[in-house]
Design an enzyme around this catalytic site. Sequence first.
Site, short mmCIF file in Angstrom:
data_model
loop_
_atom_site.label_atom_id
_atom_site.label_comp_id
_atom_site.label_asym_id
_atom_site.label_seq_id
_atom_site.Cartn_x
_atom_site.Cartn_y
_atom_site.Cartn_z
N CYS A 258 68.80 -20.41 31.35
CA CYS A 258 69.06 -21.58 32.16
C CYS A 258 70.16 -21.33 33.20
CB CYS A 258 69.34 -22.80 31.28
SG CYS A 258 69.16 -24.37 32.17
N HIS B 66 64.83 -22.96 27.74
CA HIS B 66 65.79 -22.72 26.66
C HIS B 66 65.08 -22.23 25.39
CE1 HIS B 66 69.72 -24.37 28.07
NE2 HIS B 66 68.95 -25.03 28.93
N GLU C 121 66.35 -20.77 22.82
CA GLU C 121 67.16 -20.99 21.61
C GLU C 121 66.88 -22.36 20.99
OE1 GLU C 121 69.55 -23.19 24.64
OE2 GLU C 121 68.25 -21.42 24.62
#
Length: 235
Positions: free
Chosen positions: A109, A204, A206
């Site tokens: 990001c 994202h 994660e």
Amino acid sequence: MLSKPVICVSSSSDLKSYEEGRRISLPASYGLAVSAAGGLPVLSMEQRPEELAELCDGLLLSGGEDMDPKWYGEEVLNSSVTIDALRDAHEMPLAKAFLERRKPILAICRGFQVLNVVLGGDLWQDLPEQLGFNHSDSRLRHPCKAAEGSLLYGLYGGEFKVNSTHHQAVRKLGEGLWATAWSVEGIVEGYEHKSLPIWGTQFHPERLTGPYYDGRTPDFAAYFAKFTAVCKQKV
């Protein structure tokens, strides 16, 4: 010697003022993803980039607020651009220090945007105003197409869904980067470096694995496992 690769994770801040000064913070999802993949996450704390690049086996450039557009030769477009100047002042030399040592970098990001700018690229400052697209909705999962031969293609195929929580995006790619994934509108969602162990995503990953995985996208555990495996080669 540690058997696990040490991964430096760049710090963030909430930009608020406190009596004790600036507070460093970061969502737990980054550390959880790195740890689950076999890495040892270390928060940068906005200190000593050169020493961190010597100590650590890889760098994860995390998400957060916007870069100051002065770094790519522009003025702030509008009030949607929220700058974290202190973070810029640390994160740019941190990225450069890892680049100089040719160590692995995973960019996510804001980190995806920072690394692009460090390599000479630039950004769309406000997607809704400049292109008419809204990609800033944590509930959203949208299709993403990957380039054949890319890391993302090898792990997840030519098309899959990802999350979307950004209002800026890569415009001109930095030197040495090639685009590896796009949204349906053509927004760059992934890139890799042509010669260095560097890759990243605008989305994202994660938040798409471990306790945050909700089944609406691929599980990105394998993505982090690939990164830590590359970092381990440097141990």
